[in-house]
Design a protein around this motif. Structure first.
Motif, PDB file in Angstrom:
ATOM      1  N   ASP A 180      72.680 -33.799   3.528  1.00 59.90           N
ATOM      2  CA  ASP A 180      73.343 -34.687   2.568  1.00 59.90           C
ATOM      3  C   ASP A 180      74.777 -34.971   2.994  1.00 59.90           C
ATOM      4  OD1 ASP A 180      71.060 -34.730   1.036  1.00 59.90           O
ATOM      5  OD2 ASP A 180      71.737 -33.177  -0.363  1.00 59.90           O
ATOM      6  N   ILE A 181      75.462 -33.941   3.494  1.00 63.61           N
ATOM      7  CA  ILE A 181      76.844 -34.103   3.950  1.00 63.61           C
ATOM      8  C   ILE A 181      76.907 -35.088   5.120  1.00 63.61           C
ATOM      9  CG2 ILE A 181      78.712 -32.906   5.184  1.00 63.61           C
ATOM     10  CD1 ILE A 181      78.060 -30.460   3.406  1.00 63.61           C
ATOM     11  N   VAL A 182      76.013 -34.908   6.083  1.00 65.69           N
ATOM     12  CA  VAL A 182      76.002 -35.787   7.251  1.00 65.69           C
ATOM     13  C   VAL A 182      75.751 -37.228   6.836  1.00 65.69           C
ATOM     14  CG1 VAL A 182      74.765 -36.336   9.382  1.00 65.69           C
ATOM     15  CG2 VAL A 182      75.346 -33.964   8.855  1.00 65.69           C
ATOM     16  N   THR A 183      74.828 -37.429   5.893  1.00 66.58           N
ATOM     17  CA  THR A 183      74.553 -38.783   5.399  1.00 66.58           C
ATOM     18  C   THR A 183      75.796 -39.389   4.755  1.00 66.58           C
ATOM     19  OG1 THR A 183      72.218 -38.291   5.037  1.00 66.58           O
ATOM     20  CG2 THR A 183      73.152 -40.143   3.814  1.00 66.58           C
ATOM     21  N   THR A 184      76.489 -38.599   3.939  1.00 69.74           N
ATOM     22  CA  THR A 184      77.689 -39.095   3.262  1.00 69.74           C
ATOM     23  C   THR A 184      78.794 -39.423   4.253  1.00 69.74           C
ATOM     24  OG1 THR A 184      77.179 -37.799   1.284  1.00 69.74           O
ATOM     25  CG2 THR A 184      79.447 -38.559   1.542  1.00 69.74           C
ATOM     26  N   VAL A 185      79.064 -38.499   5.173  1.00 67.96           N
ATOM     27  CA  VAL A 185      80.133 -38.728   6.152  1.00 67.96           C
ATOM     28  C   VAL A 185      79.809 -39.920   7.041  1.00 67.96           C
ATOM     29  CG1 VAL A 185      81.315 -37.758   8.155  1.00 67.96           C
ATOM     30  CG2 VAL A 185      80.919 -36.339   6.155  1.00 67.96           C
ATOM     31  N   THR A 186      78.553 -40.038   7.450  1.00 64.02           N
ATOM     32  CA  THR A 186      78.157 -41.175   8.283  1.00 64.02           C
ATOM     33  C   THR A 186      78.412 -42.487   7.561  1.00 64.02           C
ATOM     34  OG1 THR A 186      76.474 -39.847   9.407  1.00 64.02           O
ATOM     35  CG2 THR A 186      76.248 -42.232   9.530  1.00 64.02           C
ATOM     36  N   GLY A 187      78.089 -42.527   6.259  1.00 62.83           N
ATOM     37  CA  GLY A 187      78.349 -43.724   5.475  1.00 62.83           C
ATOM     38  C   GLY A 187      79.834 -44.025   5.345  1.00 62.83           C
ATOM     39  N   LEU A 188      80.641 -42.995   5.179  1.00 61.33           N
ATOM     40  CA  LEU A 188      82.088 -43.189   5.040  1.00 61.33           C
ATOM     41  C   LEU A 188      82.725 -43.640   6.342  1.00 61.33           C
ATOM     42  CD1 LEU A 188      82.921 -40.017   2.900  1.00 61.33           C
ATOM     43  CD2 LEU A 188      83.108 -42.390   2.149  1.00 61.33           C
ATOM     44  N   ARG A 189      82.137 -43.293   7.472  1.00 61.18           N
ATOM     45  CA  ARG A 189      82.721 -43.613   8.769  1.00 61.18           C
ATOM     46  C   ARG A 189      82.297 -44.976   9.297  1.00 61.18           C
ATOM     47  NH1 ARG A 189      81.408 -40.914  13.103  1.00 61.18           N
ATOM     48  NH2 ARG A 189      83.475 -41.011  14.046  1.00 61.18           N
ATOM     49  N   ARG A 190      81.282 -45.588   8.767  1.00 63.01           N
ATOM     50  CA  ARG A 190      80.833 -46.876   9.287  1.00 63.01           C
ATOM     51  C   ARG A 190      81.962 -47.900   9.249  1.00 63.01           C
ATOM     52  NH1 ARG A 190      75.673 -45.787   6.402  1.00 63.01           N
ATOM     53  NH2 ARG A 190      74.138 -45.333   8.003  1.00 63.01           N
ATOM     54  N   PRO A 191      82.124 -48.716  10.307  1.00 64.13           N
ATOM     55  CA  PRO A 191      81.248 -48.865  11.477  1.00 64.13           C
ATOM     56  C   PRO A 191      81.677 -48.023  12.675  1.00 64.13           C
ATOM     57  CG  PRO A 191      82.822 -50.645  11.456  1.00 64.13           C
ATOM     58  CD  PRO A 191      83.158 -49.766  10.269  1.00 64.13           C
ATOM     59  N   ASN A 192      82.399 -46.934  12.449  1.00 69.05           N
ATOM     60  CA  ASN A 192      82.890 -46.100  13.530  1.00 69.05           C
ATOM     61  C   ASN A 192      81.725 -45.497  14.326  1.00 69.05           C
ATOM     62  OD1 ASN A 192      84.296 -44.302  15.178  1.00 69.05           O
ATOM     63  ND2 ASN A 192      85.771 -43.820  13.583  1.00 69.05           N
ATOM     64  N   THR A 193      81.765 -45.648  15.645  1.00 63.43           N
ATOM     65  CA  THR A 193      80.688 -45.135  16.495  1.00 63.43           C
ATOM     66  C   THR A 193      81.195 -44.061  17.468  1.00 63.43           C
ATOM     67  OG1 THR A 193      81.045 -46.930  18.090  1.00 63.43           O
ATOM     68  CG2 THR A 193      79.368 -47.274  16.376  1.00 63.43           C
ATOM     69  N   THR A 194      82.408 -43.565  17.271  1.00 62.01           N
ATOM     70  CA  THR A 194      82.931 -42.524  18.148  1.00 62.01           C
ATOM     71  C   THR A 194      82.249 -41.193  17.832  1.00 62.01           C
ATOM     72  OG1 THR A 194      84.724 -42.103  16.581  1.00 62.01           O
ATOM     73  CG2 THR A 194      85.169 -43.637  18.383  1.00 62.01           C
ATOM     74  N   PRO A 195      82.188 -40.280  18.803  1.00 67.85           N
ATOM     75  CA  PRO A 195      81.552 -38.971  18.560  1.00 67.85           C
ATOM     76  C   PRO A 195      82.208 -38.242  17.403  1.00 67.85           C
ATOM     77  CG  PRO A 195      81.939 -39.307  20.902  1.00 67.85           C
ATOM     78  CD  PRO A 195      82.644 -40.429  20.203  1.00 67.85           C
ATOM     79  N   TYR A 196      81.402 -37.470  16.699  1.00 69.76           N
ATOM     80  CA  TYR A 196      81.883 -36.767  15.504  1.00 69.76           C
ATOM     81  C   TYR A 196      81.212 -35.393  15.460  1.00 69.76           C
ATOM     82  CZ  TYR A 196      83.571 -36.223  10.729  1.00 69.76           C
ATOM     83  OH  TYR A 196      84.239 -35.797   9.610  1.00 69.76           O
ATOM     84  N   ASP A 197      81.977 -34.379  15.048  1.00 70.74           N
ATOM     85  CA  ASP A 197      81.458 -33.021  15.034  1.00 70.74           C
ATOM     86  C   ASP A 197      81.269 -32.486  13.616  1.00 70.74           C
ATOM     87  OD1 ASP A 197      81.128 -32.118  17.785  1.00 70.74           O
ATOM     88  OD2 ASP A 197      83.273 -32.504  17.977  1.00 70.74           O
TER      89      ASP A 197
END
Length: 280
Positions: free
Chosen positions: A208-225
């Motif tokens: 759930d966290i990954v889904t939320t963070v991915t949504g908040l970062r769009r359209p950012n495509t840089t690597p994320y940890d």
């Protein structure tokens, strides 16, 4: 497909309050294939802990004792540190390590050792959150190498250039920590380079966290940890499948010993493949 990276996550207490001993552990971890060594940042801890080392001095020792593993404070409560001083410390430490520093940040807590109240620091979580965000703004500006002009009720940096810059560009990677279910830390983490979920109970929470963070970062495509603390013996595979890119091997702060850490590091890092697209 890449591999889940593994790091030792060390409370610098009692037997681990000796920076020389921790630097030796880091060198041995690097030889054994571990990818990182991260350290706690505390002034004190509850009994029976008596001895506590400074994280920044210890990290300098780690930087000089190793060549390729990543290191950093995990996490430092920036609200009780002067951001201009941290700007100098992080740039110098990244230079010393050849571009291997990761800066873990968080609110900090008075819960376990009363270290905030005992030193007169801000106790209100919301206020410390504001101080944290403002400090990160100053650090980001400082790492650019350009003069920093910051004036607020909390901090003033009037035209100072923080040179030399960190080796890493545009600056030192920042991982923000937070509790699952709290969206404010996720918003903060999404503006930076990684997230450290504190007190994570189940891989489904991480998904759930990954889904939320991915949504908040769009359209950012840089690597994320996504760095997940788990005790040795726990299976990190479900967390890697849910989106974790790092496993932080955690140790009980009241009972950690050099022999215990050495035993875990000699067992070696996790050997798990992950799909990095889940963390973009």
């Amino acid at each position: 497909m890449t591999r889940l990276r593994s790091a030792l996550w060390l409370p610098l207490f009692d037997e681990l309050a000796d920076p020389t001993a921790v630097a030796r552990l880091a060198a041995e971890a690097e030889e054994t294939g571990w990818h990182g060594v991260f350290v706690w940042d505390h002034l004190r801890w509850r009994a029976p802990v008596q001895q506590v080392a400074d994280p920044w001095i210890t990290l300098a020792a780690i930087a000089t004792a190793t060549e390729c593993l990543r290191f950093g404070p995990m996490v430092t409560p920036l609200a009780r540190r002067r951001p201009a001083k941290v700007a100098r410390e992080t740039a110098t430490l990244d230079l010393l390590g050849g571009g291997r520093l990761t800066l873990g940040v968080g609110l900090g807590s008075d819960r376990f050792a009363c270290e905030l109240s005992a030193t007169g620091e801000e106790l209100d979580d919301r206020q410390r959150g504001r101080l944290l965000d403002e400090s990160l703004e100053i650090l980001t500006a400082a790492w650019s190498g350009r003069p920093v002009h910051h004036h607020s009720r909390h901090y003033t940096v009037d035209g100072i250039s923080f040179l030399p810059r960190p080796v890493q560009r545009p600056g030192v990677p920042v991982w923000a920590a937070g509790l699952p279910g709290n969206v404010r830390p996720l918003r903060r983490a999404a503006r930076h380079d990684g997230f450290v979920p504190v007190n994570l109970g189940h891989p489904d929470q991480l998904a759930d966290i990954v889904t939320t963070v991915t949504g908040l970062r769009r359209p950012n495509t840089t690597p994320y940890d996504i760095a997940v603390p788990l005790p040795p013996g726990a299976d990190p595979a479900p967390y890697a499948k849910a989106g974790a890119t790092w496993w932080l091997a955690e140790f009980a702060p009241e009972t950690v010993t050099l022999d215990q850490v050495r035993g875990v590091l000699r067992d070696g890092p996790a050997d798990i493949g992950i799909d990095m697209e889940r963390t973009r």
